[in-house]
Design an enzyme around this catalytic site. Structure first.
Site, mmCIF file in Angstrom:
data_model
loop_
_atom_site.group_PDB
_atom_site.id
_atom_site.type_symbol
_atom_site.label_atom_id
_atom_site.label_comp_id
_atom_site.label_asym_id
_atom_site.label_seq_id
_atom_site.Cartn_x
_atom_site.Cartn_y
_atom_site.Cartn_z
ATOM 1 N N GLY A 10 0.843 -1.204 0.000
ATOM 2 C CA GLY A 10 0.000 0.000 0.000
ATOM 3 C C GLY A 10 0.872 1.245 0.000
ATOM 4 O O GLY A 10 2.099 1.162 0.076
ATOM 5 N N PHE A 11 0.225 2.359 -0.047
ATOM 6 C CA PHE A 11 0.927 3.641 -0.125
ATOM 7 C C PHE A 11 1.858 3.857 1.081
ATOM 8 O O PHE A 11 3.076 4.029 0.924
ATOM 9 C CB PHE A 11 -0.137 4.738 -0.253
ATOM 10 C CG PHE A 11 0.255 6.090 0.217
ATOM 11 C CD1 PHE A 11 1.340 6.753 -0.349
ATOM 12 C CD2 PHE A 11 -0.466 6.720 1.227
ATOM 13 C CE1 PHE A 11 1.697 8.027 0.094
ATOM 14 C CE2 PHE A 11 -0.117 7.988 1.661
ATOM 15 C CZ PHE A 11 0.967 8.634 1.099
ATOM 16 N N ASP A 31 0.942 -8.932 1.333
ATOM 17 C CA ASP A 31 -0.114 -8.084 0.788
ATOM 18 C C ASP A 31 -0.901 -8.888 -0.245
ATOM 19 O O ASP A 31 -0.309 -9.613 -1.048
ATOM 20 C CB ASP A 31 0.518 -6.835 0.118
ATOM 21 C CG ASP A 31 -0.470 -5.691 -0.021
ATOM 22 O OD1 ASP A 31 -1.526 -5.904 -0.645
ATOM 23 O OD2 ASP A 31 -0.174 -4.596 0.479
ATOM 24 N N GLY A 36 -3.590 -2.460 -2.289
ATOM 25 C CA GLY A 36 -2.191 -2.124 -2.598
ATOM 26 C C GLY A 36 -1.908 -2.363 -4.068
ATOM 27 O O GLY A 36 -2.794 -2.789 -4.823
ATOM 28 N N LEU A 76 -0.422 -2.949 8.758
ATOM 29 C CA LEU A 76 -1.018 -1.853 7.973
ATOM 30 C C LEU A 76 -2.126 -2.356 7.051
ATOM 31 O O LEU A 76 -2.781 -1.558 6.391
ATOM 32 C CB LEU A 76 0.067 -1.176 7.119
ATOM 33 C CG LEU A 76 0.808 0.027 7.719
ATOM 34 C CD1 LEU A 76 1.432 -0.291 9.059
ATOM 35 C CD2 LEU A 76 1.898 0.495 6.772
ATOM 36 N N THR A 95 -12.128 -7.392 7.062
ATOM 37 C CA THR A 95 -10.683 -7.198 6.954
ATOM 38 C C THR A 95 -10.135 -6.557 8.211
ATOM 39 O O THR A 95 -9.118 -6.995 8.756
ATOM 40 C CB THR A 95 -10.351 -6.269 5.756
ATOM 41 O OG1 THR A 95 -11.046 -6.732 4.628
ATOM 42 C CG2 THR A 95 -8.872 -6.203 5.483
ATOM 43 N N ALA A 117 -1.733 0.123 12.765
ATOM 44 C CA ALA A 117 -2.180 1.420 12.241
ATOM 45 C C ALA A 117 -3.670 1.604 12.482
ATOM 46 O O ALA A 117 -4.495 0.808 12.033
ATOM 47 C CB ALA A 117 -1.883 1.508 10.749
ATOM 48 N N TYR A 149 -16.364 1.973 9.564
ATOM 49 C CA TYR A 149 -14.901 2.020 9.471
ATOM 50 C C TYR A 149 -14.309 2.461 10.808
ATOM 51 O O TYR A 149 -13.416 1.812 11.363
ATOM 52 C CB TYR A 149 -14.502 2.980 8.347
ATOM 53 C CG TYR A 149 -13.016 3.159 8.177
ATOM 54 C CD1 TYR A 149 -12.167 2.059 8.093
ATOM 55 C CD2 TYR A 149 -12.452 4.430 8.099
ATOM 56 C CE1 TYR A 149 -10.795 2.223 7.927
ATOM 57 C CE2 TYR A 149 -11.089 4.606 7.925
ATOM 58 C CZ TYR A 149 -10.269 3.500 7.849
ATOM 59 O OH TYR A 149 -8.922 3.666 7.690
ATOM 60 N N LYS A 153 -12.010 0.166 13.353
ATOM 61 C CA LYS A 153 -10.649 0.525 13.783
ATOM 62 C C LYS A 153 -10.598 0.727 15.299
ATOM 63 O O LYS A 153 -9.582 0.458 15.935
ATOM 64 C CB LYS A 153 -10.161 1.781 13.049
ATOM 65 C CG LYS A 153 -9.978 1.599 11.556
ATOM 66 C CD LYS A 153 -9.077 0.443 11.164
ATOM 67 C CE LYS A 153 -7.618 0.732 11.308
ATOM 68 N NZ LYS A 153 -6.767 -0.349 10.711
#
Ligand code: UDP
Length: 338
Positions: A10-11, A31, A36, A76, A95, A117, A149, A153
């Site tokens: 991913g970024f 990944d 990603g 991440l 996920t 994260a 979301y 988290k």
């Protein structure tokens, strides 16, 4: 040292991998490319100490093996981006919650340090800016997909802190605020790469709502530096720490900065939220981190100025376009000579 980065293609993961490799460390990336991209890590593939495994964190045996090989696990892998969350809430929850539990469980068996994260989304629609780590989280109703979301988290954070408290698994929870830089895709709704693309295309810059909502954009290099410093202090274990910039700008203001830095004549188009996302969509008016804790723990606070951040994103996009045009030209050349 050896590191496992879940979601490493991913970024943010790809920038973290780059930083760890440049320290001489060994990096394993796990990944499944759900969000990603191989493109993010192509330049790292030739490095000796870089290993890329295309698989999911739900492959328990593989995960256990990779955790065993590593000293630190950076978790991440997550469903990210407001658009993705609104469109695929089941995938988001699965996920984020199930995936994190698997990672923590695997790490806990080997007592490996986990840096996980989280996101500024967990503060929800709180108006107590700047957001401090010990502030209340203010979420909307479960009937509004967006909050799934933040809730997922928040559960990740509870899980990580519970593993620390109950099983003595060393964890650090980092709450990342709007992180931007080269290689971030606009595909999942993130604002800066979208504005940069629109400006370079001389297309309308799509500001959602009135554009008076504000954010603080943090250069990914500052984010990575913060994470690595938290890792090396030893004082961040069992802690939740905000990572973000404190330079606040409205989204309309950002559109103007992007126009100015690119020299674009793009008009600004104001799109109502219900068209941009879904009816009843609620946005956060302001999102500003308090980074006192980060600074106290590490002596560091993000500082790359916005114009420099925008320039780096725009340069990256321009570079990609030049490379794509050169490839297209090369492919066309033999046909032309036939
Ligand atoms: N946004 C926008 N135009 C876009 C994409 C996003 O105006 O093309 C807005 C979005 O509604 C939000 C802000 O920009 O108010 C930041 O959006 P992003 O998805 O990047 O991050 P987040 O909402 O998580 O802060």
């Amino acid at each position: 040292m050896r590191h496992l980065i879940t979601g490493g293609a991913g970024f943010i993961g790809s920038h973290l991998a780059e930083a760890l490799l440049s320290r001489g460390d060994e990096v394993f990336i796990l990944d499944d490319l759900s969000t990603g991209s191989v493109e993010n890590i192509r330049h790292l593939k030739a490095r000796d100490r870089f290993h890329y495994i295309f698989d999911s964190i739900t492959n328990r045996h593989l995960l256990a093996e990779l955790v065993d090989e590593s000293d630190v696990v950076f978790h991440l892998a997550a469903a990210v981006g407001v658009r993705l969350i609104v469109e695929s809430p089941v995938r988001t929850l699965e996920t984020n919650v199930f995936g994190t539990q698997l990672v923590l469980d695997a790490a806990s068996k080997k007592k490996k340090l986990v840096v996980t994260a989280s996101t500024s989304e967990v503060y929800g629609k709180s108006d107590k800016v700047p957001f401090r780590e010990d502030a209340d989280l203010v979420l909307g109703p479960t009937t509004t997909a967006r909050w799934s979301y933040a809730a997922s988290k928040a559960v990740d954070e509870f899980l990580a802190l519970s593993y620390w408290k109950e099983r003595k698994l060393p964890v650090i929870v980092v709450r990342l605020f709007n992180t931007v830089g080269p290689r971030q895709t606009g595909r999942y709704g993130m604002v800066l790469p979208n504005f940069a693309r629109q400006a370079l295309d001389a297309a309308p810059i799509t500001v959602f709502g009135t554009g008076q909502q504000s954010r603080c954009f943090c250069d990914v290099r500052d984010t990575v530096e913060s994470i690595l410093r938290l890792l090396s202090t030893g004082k961040a274990i069992g802690e939740v720490v905000n990572i973000g910039s404190t330079q606040e700008i409205s989204i309309e203001g950002l559109a103007h900065v992007v126009k100015q830095r690119t020299g674009s004549n793009s008009p600004i188009a104001y799109i109502p939220y219900e068209k941009a996302y879904e009816p009843g969509f609620e946005d956060m008016l302001r999102r500003v981190p308090c980074v006192d804790k980060l600074e106290k723990l590490t002596g560091f606070r993000p500082s790359v100025p916005l114009p420099e951040i925008v320039d780096r994103v725009v340069d990256h996009l321009r570079g990609k376009r030049t490379a794509a045009a050169a490839t297209a030209e090369r492919m066309a050349a033999p046909a032309a000579s036939d």
